[in-house]
Design an enzyme around this catalytic site. Structure first.
Site, PDB file in Angstrom:
ATOM      1  CG  HIS A  32      -0.283  -0.256   2.504  1.00  0.00           C
ATOM      2  ND1 HIS A  32       0.638   0.613   3.038  1.00  0.00           N
ATOM      3  CD2 HIS A  32      -0.358  -1.283   3.400  1.00  0.00           C
ATOM      4  CE1 HIS A  32       1.072   0.172   4.190  1.00  0.00           C
ATOM      5  NE2 HIS A  32       0.498  -0.996   4.438  1.00  0.00           N
ATOM      6  N   GLY A  34       1.983   3.129   2.229  1.00  0.00           N
ATOM      7  CA  GLY A  34       3.019   3.155   3.270  1.00  0.00           C
ATOM      8  C   GLY A  34       4.291   2.492   2.755  1.00  0.00           C
ATOM      9  CG  HIS A  35       4.279  -1.727   2.005  1.00  0.00           C
ATOM     10  ND1 HIS A  35       2.945  -2.064   1.989  1.00  0.00           N
ATOM     11  CD2 HIS A  35       4.831  -2.442   3.019  1.00  0.00           C
ATOM     12  CE1 HIS A  35       2.701  -2.938   2.953  1.00  0.00           C
ATOM     13  NE2 HIS A  35       3.823  -3.185   3.595  1.00  0.00           N
ATOM     14  CD  GLN A  59       7.274 -10.607  10.715  1.00  0.00           C
ATOM     15  OE1 GLN A  59       8.343 -10.675  10.132  1.00  0.00           O
ATOM     16  NE2 GLN A  59       6.565  -9.478  10.753  1.00  0.00           N
ATOM     17  CG  ASP A 159       5.142  -1.908  11.833  1.00  0.00           C
ATOM     18  OD1 ASP A 159       4.339  -2.665  12.372  1.00  0.00           O
ATOM     19  OD2 ASP A 159       5.006  -1.502  10.656  1.00  0.00           O
TER      20      ASP A 159
HETATM   21  P1  AMP Z   1       5.056  -5.073   6.485  1.00  0.00           P
HETATM   22  O1  AMP Z   1       4.826  -5.463   5.074  1.00  0.00           O
HETATM   23  O2  AMP Z   1       3.789  -4.878   7.268  1.00  0.00           O
HETATM   24  O3  AMP Z   1       6.060  -5.962   7.173  1.00  0.00           O
HETATM   25  O4  AMP Z   1       5.720  -3.628   6.458  1.00  0.00           O
HETATM   26  C1  AMP Z   1       6.900  -3.399   5.744  1.00  0.00           C
HETATM   27  C2  AMP Z   1       7.416  -2.022   6.070  1.00  0.00           C
HETATM   28  O5  AMP Z   1       6.426  -1.052   5.717  1.00  0.00           O
HETATM   29  C3  AMP Z   1       7.698  -1.832   7.575  1.00  0.00           C
HETATM   30  O6  AMP Z   1       8.903  -1.093   7.727  1.00  0.00           O
HETATM   31  C4  AMP Z   1       6.505  -1.042   8.038  1.00  0.00           C
HETATM   32  O7  AMP Z   1       6.765  -0.244   9.178  1.00  0.00           O
HETATM   33  C5  AMP Z   1       6.228  -0.176   6.813  1.00  0.00           C
HETATM   34  N1  AMP Z   1       4.843   0.324   6.844  1.00  0.00           N
HETATM   35  C6  AMP Z   1       3.714  -0.404   6.960  1.00  0.00           C
HETATM   36  N2  AMP Z   1       2.636   0.398   7.010  1.00  0.00           N
HETATM   37  C7  AMP Z   1       3.098   1.676   6.935  1.00  0.00           C
HETATM   38  C8  AMP Z   1       2.483   2.973   6.952  1.00  0.00           C
HETATM   39  N3  AMP Z   1       1.168   3.120   7.059  1.00  0.00           N
HETATM   40  N4  AMP Z   1       3.282   4.053   6.861  1.00  0.00           N
HETATM   41  C9  AMP Z   1       4.637   3.921   6.762  1.00  0.00           C
HETATM   42  N5  AMP Z   1       5.277   2.725   6.740  1.00  0.00           N
HETATM   43  C10 AMP Z   1       4.526   1.619   6.827  1.00  0.00           C
END
Ligand code: AMP
Length: 292
Positions: A32, A34-35, A59, A159
């Protein structure tokens, strides 16, 4: 955009490039905005960006959503390809590589038994209800760091505790990588973007907005009041919101050390975890201590 689905192919590629400025964005996919923001940060600052997509079993707790976690590799790659084409208009020589190991064995070979335990910062907040979560995070991130060998790795502040744990692991083990954090990206209604938000029905989502609203209100309390007054007001806000919904925690800690706050704390982390019917949601904010 190159995609590598085996460790052998990825290793061959990694030794074939002698570029030093490699940025790395570890993810579990289902990308999304964020990524995407992390990938953009990396692209701007490095000539090669490696994005890993791997749903890491270690995890997840035994009753968590590993089996149903959304796996959308094809769509994720399309998204990254579109982003790369857009970003390459300015920087045509830069590129994005996707590493998404198909086989569990490529990450955890049979008999895998190594652990990395970062104690202290893992025994609070999310670490209380998810006791082995951070061990799973540190081991997979360490493994990916050793495969990718990046100069800089990018993590989201969404996170926040994970970011602190990784920074501590890197410092304790003198790993040759810089850790950068990127801001939380939110939906228009204020909810921090998360792959798990799609588990929420519209009424559940509406209710879950208490999480970002509380975090936002707490940010105001700590930026406008001395610590003593802020803590009094925060505790009464906490009692009020906790009586209305299922919270796992709502806490304030020193944002650097995750130790309890004092008058001398430079910045406060206010972090919350809210248990909605279908998803556990986390959010946080960091506030500078204006009274120090
Ligand atoms: P994940 O796929 O959930 O393991 O997240 C991968 C990376 O994306 C991690 O460093 C998360 O902190 C970051 N991330 C996930 N959601 C967001 C968001 N809403 N805003 C910024 N970074 C994000």
């Amino acid at each position: 955009m190159k995609i590598f689905k085996t460790l052998r192919e990825f290793n061959d590629f990694r030794v074939s490039i002698n570029k030093e400025d490699i940025g790395f964005v570890p993810t579990m996919g289902n990308l999304h905005k964020g990524h995407i923001s992390l990938i953009e940060h990396s692209f701007l600052n490095n000539s090669i960006t490696v994005v890993s997509i791997f749903v890491n079993p270690t995890q997840f707790g035994p009753n968590e959503d590993f089996a149903i976690y959304p796996r959308t590799l094809y769509k994720d790659c399309e998204e990254i390809h579109g982003l790369e084409m857009k970003l390459q208009r300015k920087d045509p020589e830069k590129e994005i590589i996707v590493f998404s190991p198909d086989s569990m064995n490529d990450v955890y070979p049979e008999g895998f038994s190594t652990k990395i335990i970062v104690s202290g910062v893992t025994d609070k907040l999310c670490g209380v209800k998810r006791p082995n979560h951070f061990e799973g995070v540190t081991i997979v991130v360490y493994k990916l760091f050793s495969l990718v060998n990046p100069k800089i790795a990018y993590f989201g502040k969404k996170d926040y505790q994970q970011f602190i744990v990784i920074k501590k692991m890197v410092r304790d083990l003198s790993l040759p990588v810089e850790i950068e954090s990127c801001p939380i990206i939110r939906a228009e209604d204020g909810l921090a973007l998360s792959s798990r938000n799609q588990y929420l029905t519209p009424p559940e989502r509406e209710k879950a907005l208490i999480l970002p609203k509380t975090i936002n209100a707490s940010n105001y309390l700590f930026s406008k009041n001395s610590l003593k007054v802020a803590l009094e007001k925060f505790n009464s806000l906490k009692a009020d919101v906790m009586s209305k919904g299922k919270w796992e925690y709502l806490e304030v800690y020193d944002a650097e050390s995750l130790e309890p706050v004092t008058e001398k704390t430079i910045s406060f982390l206010i972090a919350g975890a809210y248990q909605s019917t279908a998803a556990r949601l986390i959010d946080n904010t960091v506030v500078k201590n204006n009274y120090v």
